[in-house]
Write a protein that holds these residues in place. Sequence first.
Motif, PDB file in Angstrom:
ATOM      1  N   ASP A 100       0.824  -1.209   0.000  1.00 54.78           N
ATOM      2  CA  ASP A 100       0.000   0.000   0.000  1.00 54.78           C
ATOM      3  C   ASP A 100       0.857   1.258   0.000  1.00 54.78           C
ATOM      4  OD1 ASP A 100      -2.282  -1.529  -0.053  1.00 54.78           O
ATOM      5  OD2 ASP A 100      -2.667  -1.377   2.095  1.00 54.78           O
ATOM      6  N   MET A 101       1.979   1.234   0.733  1.00 59.34           N
ATOM      7  CA  MET A 101       2.872   2.404   0.740  1.00 59.34           C
ATOM      8  C   MET A 101       3.455   2.640  -0.651  1.00 59.34           C
ATOM      9  SD  MET A 101       4.901   2.462   4.372  1.00 59.34           S
ATOM     10  CE  MET A 101       5.307   0.746   4.532  1.00 59.34           C
ATOM     11  N   ARG A 102       3.798   1.563  -1.369  1.00 56.01           N
ATOM     12  CA  ARG A 102       4.315   1.726  -2.734  1.00 56.01           C
ATOM     13  C   ARG A 102       3.249   2.317  -3.649  1.00 56.01           C
ATOM     14  NH1 ARG A 102       6.468  -3.434  -1.766  1.00 56.01           N
ATOM     15  NH2 ARG A 102       4.917  -4.386  -3.126  1.00 56.01           N
ATOM     16  N   LYS A 103       2.006   1.866  -3.499  1.00 55.26           N
ATOM     17  CA  LYS A 103       0.913   2.408  -4.313  1.00 55.26           C
ATOM     18  C   LYS A 103       0.704   3.890  -4.022  1.00 55.26           C
ATOM     19  CE  LYS A 103      -1.533  -1.957  -4.524  1.00 55.26           C
ATOM     20  NZ  LYS A 103      -2.603  -2.747  -3.933  1.00 55.26           N
ATOM     21  N   MET A 104       0.751   4.252  -2.738  1.00 57.46           N
ATOM     22  CA  MET A 104       0.562   5.661  -2.368  1.00 57.46           C
ATOM     23  C   MET A 104       1.737   6.502  -2.863  1.00 57.46           C
ATOM     24  SD  MET A 104      -1.250   5.115   1.386  1.00 57.46           S
ATOM     25  CE  MET A 104      -0.280   6.331   2.131  1.00 57.46           C
ATOM     26  N   HIS A 105       2.937   5.973  -2.789  1.00 59.62           N
ATOM     27  CA  HIS A 105       4.119   6.682  -3.277  1.00 59.62           C
ATOM     28  C   HIS A 105       3.996   6.936  -4.778  1.00 59.62           C
ATOM     29  CE1 HIS A 105       8.369   7.086  -4.559  1.00 59.62           C
ATOM     30  NE2 HIS A 105       8.496   7.706  -3.403  1.00 59.62           N
ATOM     31  N   HIS A 106       3.587   5.915  -5.517  1.00 61.51           N
ATOM     32  CA  HIS A 106       3.408   6.055  -6.959  1.00 61.51           C
ATOM     33  C   HIS A 106       2.312   7.083  -7.270  1.00 61.51           C
ATOM     34  CE1 HIS A 106       3.124   5.093 -11.177  1.00 61.51           C
ATOM     35  NE2 HIS A 106       1.822   4.918 -11.020  1.00 61.51           N
ATOM     36  N   THR A 107       1.217   7.012  -6.528  1.00 57.95           N
ATOM     37  CA  THR A 107       0.128   7.958  -6.743  1.00 57.95           C
ATOM     38  C   THR A 107       0.600   9.386  -6.483  1.00 57.95           C
ATOM     39  OG1 THR A 107      -1.520   6.288  -6.158  1.00 57.95           O
ATOM     40  CG2 THR A 107      -2.236   8.575  -6.056  1.00 57.95           C
ATOM     41  N   ALA A 108       1.368   9.588  -5.421  1.00 61.61           N
ATOM     42  CA  ALA A 108       1.887  10.921  -5.105  1.00 61.61           C
ATOM     43  C   ALA A 108       2.783  11.434  -6.235  1.00 61.61           C
ATOM     44  CB  ALA A 108       2.650  10.900  -3.789  1.00 61.61           C
ATOM     45  N   ARG A 125      -7.597  15.449  -8.503  1.00 64.44           N
ATOM     46  CA  ARG A 125      -8.216  14.905  -7.288  1.00 64.44           C
ATOM     47  C   ARG A 125      -9.035  13.658  -7.600  1.00 64.44           C
ATOM     48  NH1 ARG A 125     -13.178  17.870  -5.151  1.00 64.44           N
ATOM     49  NH2 ARG A 125     -13.962  16.639  -6.833  1.00 64.44           N
ATOM     50  N   ASN A 126      -9.868  13.714  -8.637  1.00 64.54           N
ATOM     51  CA  ASN A 126     -10.707  12.570  -8.983  1.00 64.54           C
ATOM     52  C   ASN A 126      -9.859  11.372  -9.402  1.00 64.54           C
ATOM     53  OD1 ASN A 126     -12.978  14.061  -8.414  1.00 64.54           O
ATOM     54  ND2 ASN A 126     -13.290  14.683 -10.538  1.00 64.54           N
ATOM     55  N   TRP A 127      -8.787  11.619 -10.143  1.00 64.25           N
ATOM     56  CA  TRP A 127      -7.879  10.539 -10.534  1.00 64.25           C
ATOM     57  C   TRP A 127      -7.233   9.922  -9.293  1.00 64.25           C
ATOM     58  CZ3 TRP A 127      -2.677   9.901  -9.705  1.00 64.25           C
ATOM     59  CH2 TRP A 127      -2.101   8.818 -10.352  1.00 64.25           C
ATOM     60  N   ALA A 128      -6.778  10.775  -8.391  1.00 68.79           N
ATOM     61  CA  ALA A 128      -6.108  10.282  -7.173  1.00 68.79           C
ATOM     62  C   ALA A 128      -7.062   9.431  -6.339  1.00 68.79           C
ATOM     63  CB  ALA A 128      -5.576  11.451  -6.352  1.00 68.79           C
ATOM     64  N   ILE A 129      -8.302   9.848  -6.239  1.00 67.46           N
ATOM     65  CA  ILE A 129      -9.283   9.076  -5.470  1.00 67.46           C
ATOM     66  C   ILE A 129      -9.460   7.687  -6.074  1.00 67.46           C
ATOM     67  CG2 ILE A 129     -11.747   8.901  -4.907  1.00 67.46           C
ATOM     68  CD1 ILE A 129     -11.674  11.958  -4.433  1.00 67.46           C
ATOM     69  N   THR A 130      -9.537   7.598  -7.396  1.00 67.70           N
ATOM     70  CA  THR A 130      -9.692   6.272  -8.016  1.00 67.70           C
ATOM     71  C   THR A 130      -8.454   5.412  -7.785  1.00 67.70           C
ATOM     72  OG1 THR A 130      -8.886   7.028 -10.173  1.00 67.70           O
ATOM     73  CG2 THR A 130     -11.274   7.098  -9.807  1.00 67.70           C
ATOM     74  N   GLN A 131      -7.278   6.027  -7.763  1.00 71.29           N
ATOM     75  CA  GLN A 131      -6.053   5.269  -7.509  1.00 71.29           C
ATOM     76  C   GLN A 131      -6.000   4.772  -6.067  1.00 71.29           C
ATOM     77  OE1 GLN A 131      -3.791   4.465 -10.032  1.00 71.29           O
ATOM     78  NE2 GLN A 131      -5.538   5.283 -11.119  1.00 71.29           N
ATOM     79  N   LEU A 132      -6.438   5.594  -5.152  1.00 72.69           N
ATOM     80  CA  LEU A 132      -6.372   5.248  -3.735  1.00 72.69           C
ATOM     81  C   LEU A 132      -7.435   4.237  -3.324  1.00 72.69           C
ATOM     82  CD1 LEU A 132      -5.497   8.715  -2.205  1.00 72.69           C
ATOM     83  CD2 LEU A 132      -4.001   6.729  -2.458  1.00 72.69           C
TER      84      LEU A 132
END
Length: 173
Positions: A100-108, A125-132
């Motif tokens: 999950d940390m890797r996914k959040m790092h990539h999203t950031a 914002r909408n893209w980030a929400i779908t990624q998270l």
Amino acid sequence: MKTKLGIHSEELEQSILYCLLWYKDLQPNIHKINEGDFYNIFHKEVFKIFKGMIDNKEELMPETVHPKLKENPKFLGITNKRPLQYEFRGLFTKLRSYSDMRKMHHTAQMILAKTQENTKPTDVRNWAITQLEDVRGIETDSFKNQTERVDEQYEELLNDTGKIVLRTGYPTL
């Protein structure tokens, strides 16, 4: 965008695979994790093989692993780990946390790239929400609802002069 990403543990991944191989009663947990939870490419492949065997109702144990896999020197790193069965829950939780940390790092990183490309903030914002939504433990519904609640509360403040009087000291703005 290249970056060094050290959010993983070879030993942790090897220990998870060892537990799945040696402790039959832990094998149903294989459906709670996925290939993407592993950082190491070889470990991803081993996980995929293990999962395939379990999904096909084949018995997963050291004797039933394909000889080519057993001959791979990297497989020795998995079989040399000796985690205890009771440690699995903690190992499992840590593996998912790293993933999950890797996914959040990539999203950031992608959010930064999108803002540098002058993408509209609402689109980012909408893209980030779908990624998270894929990150376990984060309730993305709360992100969506939070925005709506803040908008509603702001509207209420604007429409309720009694609250505005208390906040500003003036009867109307």
